[in-house]
Design a protein around this motif. Structure first.
Motif, short mmCIF file in Angstrom:
data_model
loop_
_atom_site.label_atom_id
_atom_site.label_comp_id
_atom_site.label_asym_id
_atom_site.label_seq_id
_atom_site.Cartn_x
_atom_site.Cartn_y
_atom_site.Cartn_z
N GLY A 13 10.43 -9.42 4.74
CA GLY A 13 9.98 -9.15 6.25
C GLY A 13 9.14 -7.76 6.33
N VAL A 14 10.07 -6.22 5.88
CA VAL A 14 9.78 -5.27 6.54
C VAL A 14 8.26 -4.92 5.72
CG1 VAL A 14 9.50 -3.15 5.18
CG2 VAL A 14 11.70 -3.90 5.55
N VAL A 15 7.99 -5.77 4.49
CA VAL A 15 6.40 -5.54 4.24
C VAL A 15 5.59 -6.55 5.26
CG1 VAL A 15 5.07 -6.36 2.78
CG2 VAL A 15 6.68 -4.77 2.08
N GLU A 16 6.18 -7.90 5.87
CA GLU A 16 5.29 -8.65 6.14
C GLU A 16 5.13 -8.47 7.53
OE1 GLU A 16 6.11 -13.64 4.99
OE2 GLU A 16 7.77 -12.38 5.63
N GLU A 17 6.44 -7.20 8.13
CA GLU A 17 5.59 -6.96 9.75
C GLU A 17 4.76 -5.69 9.36
OE1 GLU A 17 6.49 -6.31 13.83
OE2 GLU A 17 8.30 -7.81 11.62
N LYS A 18 4.77 -5.46 8.13
CA LYS A 18 3.46 -4.05 7.79
C LYS A 18 2.31 -5.19 7.62
CE LYS A 18 6.03 -0.85 6.03
NZ LYS A 18 6.24 0.14 4.40
N VAL A 19 2.28 -6.33 7.33
CA VAL A 19 1.18 -7.64 7.58
C VAL A 19 0.71 -6.90 8.87
CG1 VAL A 19 -0.19 -9.31 6.74
CG2 VAL A 19 1.12 -7.47 5.36
N LEU A 20 1.79 -7.45 9.52
CA LEU A 20 1.29 -7.63 11.19
C LEU A 20 0.82 -7.27 11.60
CD1 LEU A 20 1.54 -11.12 13.06
CD2 LEU A 20 3.74 -9.47 13.26
N GLU A 21 1.03 -5.14 11.64
CA GLU A 21 0.53 -4.38 12.23
C GLU A 21 -0.41 -4.16 12.06
OE1 GLU A 21 3.07 -1.05 11.17
OE2 GLU A 21 5.01 -2.13 12.36
#
Ligand SMILES: [Zn+2]
Length: 247
Positions: free
Chosen positions: A105-113
Motif C-alpha cells: 500500500g505504501v509503495v502504491e501510494e508513492k507510485v501514485l504520487e
C-alpha cells in the motif's frame, strides 16, 4: 565662417561618426553572444525539465518493481495459508500477509504520487519547449537584424573615413596635427561651440569677453584657455518676427 573652422567642425562630426561606428562594430560579437546565451538558457530549461521527467519515470519503475516484490510476497503467503496445520501457524502467516499488504500500500501510494508529479513535469517540459521555440525565433530575428545593422554601420564608417581623408587632404597639416593632439587629450572632442552667454560648452569655463567676441566672428582658430578645444559659435536662429532687427 572661415573655411578652416568649417572643415574642423566637419572633421569633428566625421570623427564622432567613426568613433560611434567603431564602438558598435566592437560590441557586435558580444551582442551576438548575448542572443546565443539567451537561447542556450532556454535549451537548458528544456533539458532540465526533461531530466526531471526521466528521473520521475526511473523512480516510478523502481517503485513498481518494489510493488511487484510485495505483491509476490502476498501471493506466496496466501498459498502457504492453504497448507497450514495449526491455528498459530495460520495467525503468523496472516500477520505476514498484512505486513506485506501494508508495504504494498505504501509503495502504491508513492507510485501514485510519482504519476501526479509526472503530469506536472510533462506540463513543464511542454511550457519550456514552447518558450524555447519562441526564443529561437526571436534570436534568429535579432541576429538577422544585428547582421544588417553591422553592414550598415560598416558602410557608414567606410564613408566617413573616406570623407575624413579627403577633408584632411584639403586642410593645413599643422591644423590637423593640433586638432588631433587636442582630440587625443580630450576624449576625442577637439572642437566645441561657445554658448551664447560666453562659456566653453565642453569644460564650462567663462571666456574672457574679448575672446568671446573673437569666437563669435567664427573667422579664426581660437582655443579655450582651459581645455584647449577649438571654439566656434552658433548664432541664434533668425527671429521670425521682422520687428526684431539688428542694426
Ligand atoms: Zn573649454
Amino acid at each position: 565662417m572661415s573655411p578652416e573652422l568649417d572643415r574642423l567642425i566637419k572633421l569633428q562630426q566625421l570623427d564622432s561618426t567613426i568613433e560611434d561606428a567603431r564602438r558598435r562594430i566592437a560590441a557586435h560579437p558580444d551582442r551576438l553572444a548575448d542572443a546565443d546565451t539567451r537561447l542556450s538558457e532556454a535549451k537548458q530549461r528544456v533539458d532540465g525539465a526533461k531530466q526531471r521527467l526521466k528521473d520521475n519515470q526511473e523512480a516510478r519503475r523502481a517503485l513498481e518493481k518494489d510493488a511487484a516484490v510485495f505483491q509476490g510476497r502476498v501471493g506466496k503467503f496466501k498459498d502457504q495459508l492453504s497448507e497450514v496445520k495449526t491455528n498459530r501457524e495460520y495467525q503468523a502467516i496472516q500477520h505476514e500477509i498484512e505486513t506485506a499488504q501494508k508495504d504494498l500500500g505504501v509503495v502504491e501510494e508513492k507510485v501514485l504520487e510519482q504519476m501526479l508529479d509526472a503530469d506536472t513535469i510533462t506540463a513543464d517540459v511542454k511550457q519550456a519547449e514552447g518558450l524555447l521555440a519562441a526564443e529561437q525565433k526571436a534570436v534568429e530575428a535579432e541576429k538577422a537584424a544585428l547582421t544588417r545593422e553591422l553592414a550598415s554601420v560598416e558602410a557608414a564608417m567606410k564613408e566617413a573615413s573616406e570623407a575624413r581623408a579627403s577633408l584632411v587632404a584639403q586642410t593645413d597639416p599643422t591644423l590637423i596635427a593640433m586638432f588631433e593632439q587636442v582630440a587625443r587629450a580630450r576624449k576625442g572632442v577637439a572642437i566645441c561651440a561657445a554658448t551664447r552667454d560666453g562659456l566653453c560648452s565642453a569644460c564650462h569655463v567663462r571666456l574672457r569677453p574679448q575672446v568671446f567676441q573673437e569666437v563669435r566672428r567664427n573667422d579664426a582658430i581660437i582655443q579655450c584657455f582651459s581645455c584647449n578645444r577649438i571654439l566656434y559659435y552658433v548664432p541664434p536662429p533668425a527671429q521670425a518676427e521682422p520687428a526684431v532687427t539688428h542694426t
